[in-house]
Design a protein around this motif. Structure first.
Motif, PDB file in Angstrom:
ATOM      1  N   SER A  10       0.859  -1.187   0.000  1.00  0.00           N
ATOM      2  CA  SER A  10       0.000   0.000   0.000  1.00  0.00           C
ATOM      3  C   SER A  10       0.889   1.228   0.000  1.00  0.00           C
ATOM      4  O   SER A  10       2.111   1.124   0.052  1.00  0.00           O
ATOM      5  N   ASN A  38      -4.844  -1.740  -1.068  1.00  0.00           N
ATOM      6  CA  ASN A  38      -6.013  -1.012  -0.574  1.00  0.00           C
ATOM      7  C   ASN A  38      -6.791  -0.387  -1.732  1.00  0.00           C
ATOM      8  O   ASN A  38      -6.281  -0.231  -2.833  1.00  0.00           O
ATOM      9  N   ASN A  39      -8.047  -0.034  -1.479  1.00  0.00           N
ATOM     10  CA  ASN A  39      -8.923   0.393  -2.555  1.00  0.00           C
ATOM     11  C   ASN A  39      -9.010   1.900  -2.724  1.00  0.00           C
ATOM     12  O   ASN A  39     -10.011   2.424  -3.202  1.00  0.00           O
ATOM     13  N   ASN A  40      -7.980   2.604  -2.334  1.00  0.00           N
ATOM     14  CA  ASN A  40      -7.946   4.053  -2.530  1.00  0.00           C
ATOM     15  C   ASN A  40      -7.772   4.349  -4.020  1.00  0.00           C
ATOM     16  O   ASN A  40      -6.689   4.222  -4.576  1.00  0.00           O
ATOM     17  N   LYS A  41      -8.869   4.719  -4.671  1.00  0.00           N
ATOM     18  CA  LYS A  41      -8.846   4.883  -6.120  1.00  0.00           C
ATOM     19  C   LYS A  41      -7.956   6.043  -6.566  1.00  0.00           C
ATOM     20  O   LYS A  41      -7.586   6.133  -7.735  1.00  0.00           O
ATOM     21  N   ASN A  42      -7.659   6.950  -5.646  1.00  0.00           N
ATOM     22  CA  ASN A  42      -6.760   8.061  -5.973  1.00  0.00           C
ATOM     23  C   ASN A  42      -5.320   7.755  -5.585  1.00  0.00           C
ATOM     24  O   ASN A  42      -4.430   8.563  -5.788  1.00  0.00           O
ATOM     25  N   GLY A  43      -5.099   6.561  -5.017  1.00  0.00           N
ATOM     26  CA  GLY A  43      -3.766   6.206  -4.553  1.00  0.00           C
ATOM     27  C   GLY A  43      -2.886   5.663  -5.660  1.00  0.00           C
ATOM     28  O   GLY A  43      -3.364   5.132  -6.664  1.00  0.00           O
ATOM     29  N   LEU A  46      -2.679   1.317  -5.966  1.00  0.00           N
ATOM     30  CA  LEU A  46      -3.710   0.581  -6.690  1.00  0.00           C
ATOM     31  C   LEU A  46      -3.485   0.662  -8.194  1.00  0.00           C
ATOM     32  O   LEU A  46      -3.573  -0.344  -8.905  1.00  0.00           O
ATOM     33  N   ASP A  60     -10.507  -3.121   1.608  1.00  0.00           N
ATOM     34  CA  ASP A  60     -10.955  -1.793   2.035  1.00  0.00           C
ATOM     35  C   ASP A  60     -10.479  -1.539   3.460  1.00  0.00           C
ATOM     36  O   ASP A  60     -11.129  -1.915   4.433  1.00  0.00           O
ATOM     37  N   LYS A  62      -8.022   1.529   5.684  1.00  0.00           N
ATOM     38  CA  LYS A  62      -7.200   2.736   5.702  1.00  0.00           C
ATOM     39  C   LYS A  62      -6.618   2.938   7.093  1.00  0.00           C
ATOM     40  O   LYS A  62      -7.111   2.391   8.079  1.00  0.00           O
ATOM     41  N   ASP A  71     -14.714   9.448  12.380  1.00  0.00           N
ATOM     42  CA  ASP A  71     -13.897   8.420  11.725  1.00  0.00           C
ATOM     43  C   ASP A  71     -13.094   7.607  12.734  1.00  0.00           C
ATOM     44  O   ASP A  71     -12.934   6.390  12.575  1.00  0.00           O
TER      45      ASP A  71
END
Length: 360
Positions: A10, A38-43, A46, A60, A62, A71
């Motif tokens: 990640s 991880n599913n951070n589409k802006n990362g 991925l 998923d 963080k 949070d």
């Protein structure tokens, strides 16, 4: 025999590319690397994994928030969900070993593997380990470290020094070929500047000002490669347009081996990957550690590799135009070997892969 091996990655490319380097070595030995990302589409991680051709699973999860609020209250529930999601992945993949390459994503993955009695390994890239790896080291089968100095943080009986995996494809490139690809001259002294995938505002600007001064003095006897990161790209590119010398300016470079192969001197951050790459290329380097890295680990990475007058460490708060110029002029030469090809005798991932296979 189970031939799937899970590698959890990640964050930035600094975590992902060592995972790929290890993955390639494991493939040679008949294993199938399956990445968890991880599913951070802006990362960055991925996107890199999706384009790699490797099998992968998305989780998923963080890092826990550092401030009080909704949070943080919800984090324990998200952590438990990540454990259940990881269990599904492990049941599906049925790995022989589960490996964590650092960063927060490794935590639920390795903890779940431990609960399912799957052998585990963590790789600590930096000289000063993060909190997650310090905790995980107490439950994993084996811990691998990139710096000898890191051993003191872990159980000596299950810790091995392997150094940091490096992509083999960034070596074995001739200076001539690399220079042609970057539209540079192979027989001109070349300075390579980079601040990591996220860039570095102060480093970018001071390095450009130094480059401008060096060009004024040396003219067409010097040229520059500068990876700026996304944030500063347009501004720095515009500044370099003022210099009537050959240069290669980009925001990101996947084929960074061409930059190393074409260069004579480096000015860069001190992530574990950059430190090892500079060492294997045996180029003079000024490390400018990222000042906000956790536990100041980049500074200690660089200090571990420091070599008098050849690999030096300058903290960003002390970085000046004059220091870059002085270091560059100390190593400046017009005696360039255009046939140079750097091919190390061995790579760290070979030892790391042996360590992984030894615990299967």
């Amino acid at each position: 025999m189970k031939n799937n091996i899970i590698i959890a990655v990640s964050g930035t490319g600094g975590h992902v590319y060592p995972g790929f380097a290890l993955g390639e070595e494991l493939k040679k030995n008949g294993y199938n690397p399956v990445f968890i990302v991880n599913n951070n589409k802006n990362g960055i991680s991925l996107k890199i994994v999706q384009n790699s051709g490797y099998d992968y699973e998305i989780l998923d999860f963080k890092a826990p928030p550092r401030k009080l609020g909704k949070d943080l209250f919800l984090f324990p529930f998200k952590f438990v969900k990540a454990l259940f999601d990881t269990k599904k992945i492990l049941k599906k993949v049925s790995p022989a070993v589960v490996i964590g390459m650092g960063a927060y994503l490794s935590f639920p993955v390795l903890l779940t593997a431990k609960m399912l009695s799957v052998p585990t390994l963590i790789h600590e890239q930096n000289s000063v380990p993060g909190l997650a790896n310090k905790i995980l080291s107490k439950i994993v089968t084996k811990t691998a470290v990139s710096f000898e100095s890191s051993k003191k943080y872990f159980n000596k009986n299950k810790t091995v020094f392997t150094s940091n995996p490096i992509r083999k494809d960034i070596f074995g490139i001739s200076r001539q070929t690399a220079s042609e690809k970057l539209k540079l001259s192979p027989n001109i002294f070349t300075v390579f500047i980079f601040g990591g995938s996220l860039g570095a505002v102060k480093l970018n600007n001071i390095a450009f000002d130094a480059a401008k001064n060096l060009f004024t003095k040396y003219g067409n006897k010097i040229q520059f490669i500068h990876i700026t990161g996304n944030n500063d790209f347009e501004e720095i590119k515009q500044k370099y347009s003022e210099l009537n010398t050959k240069k290669f300016i980009t925001n990101y470079m996947n084929d960074i081996g061409n930059a190393y192969a074409a260069s004579d001197l480096l000015i860069c951050r001190a992530g574990a990957g950059a430190v090892k790459e500079a060492e294997l290329y045996n180029l003079p380097v000024m490390f400018v550690p990222f000042p906000y890295a956790t536990d100041n680990h980049q500074y200690f990475n660089a200090k571990s590799a420091e070599k008098e007058n050849f690999r030096i460490v300058i903290e960003e708060k002390n970085l000046t135009i004059d220091k870059i110029i002085e270091f560059t002029e100390k190593h400046f030469t017009d005696n360039i070997d255009i046939k140079r090809i750097v091919c190390p005798n061995g790579f760290p991932q070979e030892k790391l892969a042996e360590t992984v296979m030894s615990i299967i």
